[in-house]
Design an enzyme around this catalytic site. Structure first.
Site, PDB file in Angstrom:
ATOM      1  N   ASN A  62      -7.659  -7.225   5.354  1.00 22.15           N
ATOM      2  CA  ASN A  62      -6.770  -6.409   6.168  1.00 22.15           C
ATOM      3  C   ASN A  62      -7.548  -5.253   6.796  1.00 22.15           C
ATOM      4  O   ASN A  62      -8.715  -5.045   6.479  1.00 22.15           O
ATOM      5  CB  ASN A  62      -5.611  -5.887   5.314  1.00 22.15           C
ATOM      6  CG  ASN A  62      -6.135  -5.250   4.062  1.00 22.15           C
ATOM      7  OD1 ASN A  62      -6.959  -4.350   4.140  1.00 22.15           O
ATOM      8  ND2 ASN A  62      -5.706  -5.735   2.907  1.00 22.15           N
ATOM      9  N   LYS A  92       9.427   2.816  -3.485  1.00 20.97           N
ATOM     10  CA  LYS A  92       8.141   2.473  -4.112  1.00 20.97           C
ATOM     11  C   LYS A  92       7.852   3.381  -5.297  1.00 20.97           C
ATOM     12  O   LYS A  92       7.337   2.941  -6.319  1.00 20.97           O
ATOM     13  CB  LYS A  92       7.021   2.589  -3.062  1.00 20.97           C
ATOM     14  CG  LYS A  92       6.003   1.479  -3.201  1.00 20.97           C
ATOM     15  CD  LYS A  92       5.123   1.380  -1.987  1.00 20.97           C
ATOM     16  CE  LYS A  92       5.743   0.514  -0.914  1.00 20.97           C
ATOM     17  NZ  LYS A  92       4.888   0.381   0.262  1.00 20.97           N
ATOM     18  N   PHE A 116      -0.303   4.652  -2.250  1.00 26.35           N
ATOM     19  CA  PHE A 116      -0.291   4.819  -0.804  1.00 26.35           C
ATOM     20  C   PHE A 116       0.750   3.871  -0.215  1.00 26.35           C
ATOM     21  O   PHE A 116       0.994   2.798  -0.766  1.00 26.35           O
ATOM     22  CB  PHE A 116      -1.670   4.482  -0.210  1.00 26.35           C
ATOM     23  CG  PHE A 116      -2.564   5.680  -0.131  1.00 26.35           C
ATOM     24  CD1 PHE A 116      -3.070   6.255  -1.283  1.00 26.35           C
ATOM     25  CD2 PHE A 116      -2.915   6.230   1.093  1.00 26.35           C
ATOM     26  CE1 PHE A 116      -3.895   7.370  -1.225  1.00 26.35           C
ATOM     27  CE2 PHE A 116      -3.746   7.344   1.176  1.00 26.35           C
ATOM     28  CZ  PHE A 116      -4.232   7.913   0.013  1.00 26.35           C
ATOM     29  N   LYS A 129       7.378   1.476  -8.801  1.00 26.34           N
ATOM     30  CA  LYS A 129       6.035   1.449  -9.397  1.00 26.34           C
ATOM     31  C   LYS A 129       5.810   2.620 -10.353  1.00 26.34           C
ATOM     32  O   LYS A 129       4.696   2.823 -10.810  1.00 26.34           O
ATOM     33  CB  LYS A 129       4.970   1.439  -8.290  1.00 26.34           C
ATOM     34  CG  LYS A 129       5.153   0.251  -7.324  1.00 26.34           C
ATOM     35  CD  LYS A 129       3.921   0.012  -6.482  1.00 26.34           C
ATOM     36  CE  LYS A 129       4.170  -1.049  -5.418  1.00 26.34           C
ATOM     37  NZ  LYS A 129       2.959  -1.547  -4.798  1.00 26.34           N
ATOM     38  N   LYS A 162     -17.395 -25.459   3.389  1.00 20.73           N
ATOM     39  CA  LYS A 162     -16.811 -24.918   4.626  1.00 20.73           C
ATOM     40  C   LYS A 162     -15.821 -25.924   5.229  1.00 20.73           C
ATOM     41  O   LYS A 162     -16.158 -27.114   5.370  1.00 20.73           O
ATOM     42  CB  LYS A 162     -17.934 -24.620   5.632  1.00 20.73           C
ATOM     43  CG  LYS A 162     -17.430 -23.946   6.878  1.00 20.73           C
ATOM     44  CD  LYS A 162     -18.544 -23.686   7.861  1.00 20.73           C
ATOM     45  CE  LYS A 162     -17.944 -23.287   9.196  1.00 20.73           C
ATOM     46  NZ  LYS A 162     -18.917 -23.229  10.250  1.00 20.73           N
ATOM     47  N   ASP A 201      -2.159  -8.871  -0.525  1.00 21.94           N
ATOM     48  CA  ASP A 201      -1.036  -9.293  -1.367  1.00 21.94           C
ATOM     49  C   ASP A 201      -1.140 -10.760  -1.762  1.00 21.94           C
ATOM     50  O   ASP A 201      -0.543 -11.181  -2.743  1.00 21.94           O
ATOM     51  CB  ASP A 201       0.281  -9.049  -0.621  1.00 21.94           C
ATOM     52  CG  ASP A 201       0.559  -7.547  -0.516  1.00 21.94           C
ATOM     53  OD1 ASP A 201       0.344  -6.847  -1.535  1.00 21.94           O
ATOM     54  OD2 ASP A 201       0.950  -7.076   0.563  1.00 21.94           O
TER      55      ASP A 201
HETATM   56  O1  C5P Z   1       3.860  -2.411  -2.126  1.00 16.77           O
HETATM   57  P1  C5P Z   1       2.743  -1.963  -1.259  1.00 16.77           P
HETATM   58  O2  C5P Z   1       1.655  -2.960  -1.137  1.00 16.77           O
HETATM   59  O3  C5P Z   1       3.146  -1.396   0.063  1.00 16.77           O
HETATM   60  O4  C5P Z   1       2.152  -0.710  -2.065  1.00 16.77           O
HETATM   61  C1  C5P Z   1       1.003  -0.072  -1.658  1.00 16.77           C
HETATM   62  C2  C5P Z   1       0.358   0.603  -2.842  1.00 16.77           C
HETATM   63  O5  C5P Z   1       0.194  -0.347  -3.901  1.00 16.77           O
HETATM   64  C3  C5P Z   1      -1.047   1.097  -2.545  1.00 16.77           C
HETATM   65  O6  C5P Z   1      -1.279   2.254  -3.304  1.00 16.77           O
HETATM   66  C4  C5P Z   1      -1.938  -0.081  -2.967  1.00 16.77           C
HETATM   67  O7  C5P Z   1      -3.235   0.371  -3.345  1.00 16.77           O
HETATM   68  C5  C5P Z   1      -1.175  -0.636  -4.152  1.00 16.77           C
HETATM   69  N1  C5P Z   1      -1.267  -2.096  -4.295  1.00 16.77           N
HETATM   70  C6  C5P Z   1      -1.741  -2.641  -5.465  1.00 16.77           C
HETATM   71  N2  C5P Z   1      -1.820  -4.005  -5.633  1.00 16.77           N
HETATM   72  C7  C5P Z   1      -1.439  -4.816  -4.648  1.00 16.77           C
HETATM   73  C8  C5P Z   1      -0.923  -4.301  -3.453  1.00 16.77           C
HETATM   74  C9  C5P Z   1      -0.874  -2.928  -3.299  1.00 16.77           C
HETATM   75  O8  C5P Z   1      -2.108  -1.883  -6.370  1.00 16.77           O
HETATM   76  N3  C5P Z   1      -1.525  -6.130  -4.831  1.00 16.77           N
END
Ligand code: C5P
Length: 409
Positions: A211, A339, A325, A343, A291, A281
């Site tokens: 990303n 969030k 973040f 979390k 490849k 994600d």
């Molecule tokens: O749910 P979202 O991806 O928007 O949340 C973003 C936050 O979660 C960021 O702080 C990112 O570093 C963390 N994150 C994580 N593991 C993931 C996706 C995002 O720790 N797989």
């Protein structure tokens, strides 16, 4: 909140070839808001023109100690009293030796003796055989023990064509070190675990899913936390950035699973955890070993969910202050508050990534901080370095407020 704004820097340039870099260093200090006054040794004048220094600083260059300043003032007394900090860059083996021995027989050595109550930073630069000379080593130790600061030298190719240790430290690292000296150490004895950058999830040996993250915000946080005296562990996805080696443990990872493993390992003894990484994600369950060949047919890739590292930390946390973040393009506050709850966070940093001057890749950011008590503050456009300090200020406030609590419910 630039820590160098308005600071008075006396830069002493001694006679090594690296003196040709001094004008650029002066420019960097001026760009950071400093007022700079330059002093040059007789030998340094062979490498750098006083006129260049005078034009850059807007002040008469100090060339010798016997030409009195306006009002009959004595240069070494006046300049050493004027400055907030003295930088010797480049610092030759000669000036290091003289200072260690307490000799003051020319302008620079006399300035150094007179600046005894001011912080002094030496940036040594010389041929490695000179630098590694045991007498130079002994002098460096004497000065360190007396409270003088040092930066570098670096290893690499030197002006004489030889390779080795002795290059003047990177100019931006010299400026960073000066910021460091001026910063209050309000994170002393605190361990801060930071994740930064993107993750790369392999599809086959040459392709991956990732990303748009440069890692700049996480690296700025690591540098700011280190400046403020913290012990910093930076777990970084692939980036082209660097951090000072001293005081920051840098652990490089590629995938979300690798990042999870490292973060989990260091989490139990960390006090503050900031997940600034843009973790992918999804990943392929098993990357293709060879490849993939293209064909004319449509191609479908099956992806599985990566673990949400922050979510797991929220479940496991005991005393840690947990910061996440949120890169959002709409419904900022609503999504961020959700969030925080989901979390179990103490603070969330919201980035409006739909704006061109904030969020991914750029050097500036427009952040909003929301704490677990629902308190919201929007910040104007600022550098990522300043944003990092604002985030750390807020974390320290939250920690003071929740001192004595076992952790958020
Ligand atoms: O749910 P979202 O991806 O928007 O949340 C973003 C936050 O979660 C960021 O702080 C990112 O570093 C963390 N994150 C994580 N593991 C993931 C996706 C995002 O720790 N797989």
């Amino acid at each position: 909140m630039d820590r160098l704004k308005g600071k008075k820097i006396l830069i002493a340039i001694t006679g090594g070839i690296a003196a040709y870099k001094a004008p650029e260093l002066i420019r960097l200090f001026i760009k950071s808001g400093c007022d700079v006054w330059a002093a040059v040794s007789e030998n340094a004048c062979r490498f750098v023109q006083p006129l260049t220094l005078e034009t850059l600083t807007g002040r008469p260059v100090l060339l010798d100690d016997f030409t009195l300043l306006d009002g009959g003032k004595i240069p070494h007394i006046e300049a050493s009293a004027w400055c907030d900090l003295m930088v010797v860059a480049p610092a030759t083996g000669n000036i290091i030796g003289k200072t260690a021995a307490g000799i003051a027989d020319d302008l620079i050595s006399t300035l150094l003796m007179a600046a005894s109550r001011k912080p002094v930073l030496f940036a040594p630069a010389m041929n490695s055989r000179m630098y590694l000379n045991p007498i130079v080593k002994r002098n460096l130790n004497t000065l360190r023990e007396s409270g003088y600061y040092f930066i570098g030298p670096d290893e690499g190719e030197m002006a004489c064509g030889e390779e080795g240790i002795g290059r003047l430290a990177d100019l931006s690292c010299i400026v960073e070190k000066v910021k460091d000296i001026f910063t209050e150490k309000d994170l002393r004895d605190i361990t801060i675990l930071i994740s930064a950058g993107p993750t790369q999830e392999p599809i086959d040996p040459v392709r991956f899913i990732t990303n748009r993250s440069s890692g700049k915000m996480g690296y700025a946080l690591a540098k700011a936390a280190k400046r403020r005296g913290g012990r910093v562990i930076l777990v970084s996805g692939p980036t082209s950035l660097s951090v000072p080696k001293e005081g920051i443990t840098l652990i490089r990872v590629k995938t979300a699973l690798e990042m999870e493993r490292e973060i989990e390992e260091h989490f139990p003894y960390s006090d503050i955890v900031i997940m600034a990484a843009a973790v992918a994600d999804y990943r392929t369950d098993t990357p293709f070993p060879q490849k993939l060949k293209k064909s004319d047919k449509a191609f479908q890739l099956e992806l599985v969910r990566n673990p949400d590292i922050l979510y797991t930390l929220g479940k496991e946390k005991t005393r840690q202050t947990l910061v996440g973040f949120a890169a959002e393009t709409e419904n900022f506050e609503e999504n961020a508050l959700q969030k925080i709850r989901d979390k179990n966070l103490d603070l969330i940093v919201v980035n409006n990534v739909s704006l061109p001057d904030a969020g991914f890749e750029v050097d500036t950011n427009r952040i909003m901080l929301i704490d677990r008590f629902g308190k919201t503050r929007k910040y104007p456009l600022q550098s990522k370095d300043d944003a990092a300090d604002a985030i750390l200020d807020k974390i320290i406030k939250i920690r003071k407020k929740t001192k004595g609590e076992k952790g958020p419910s």
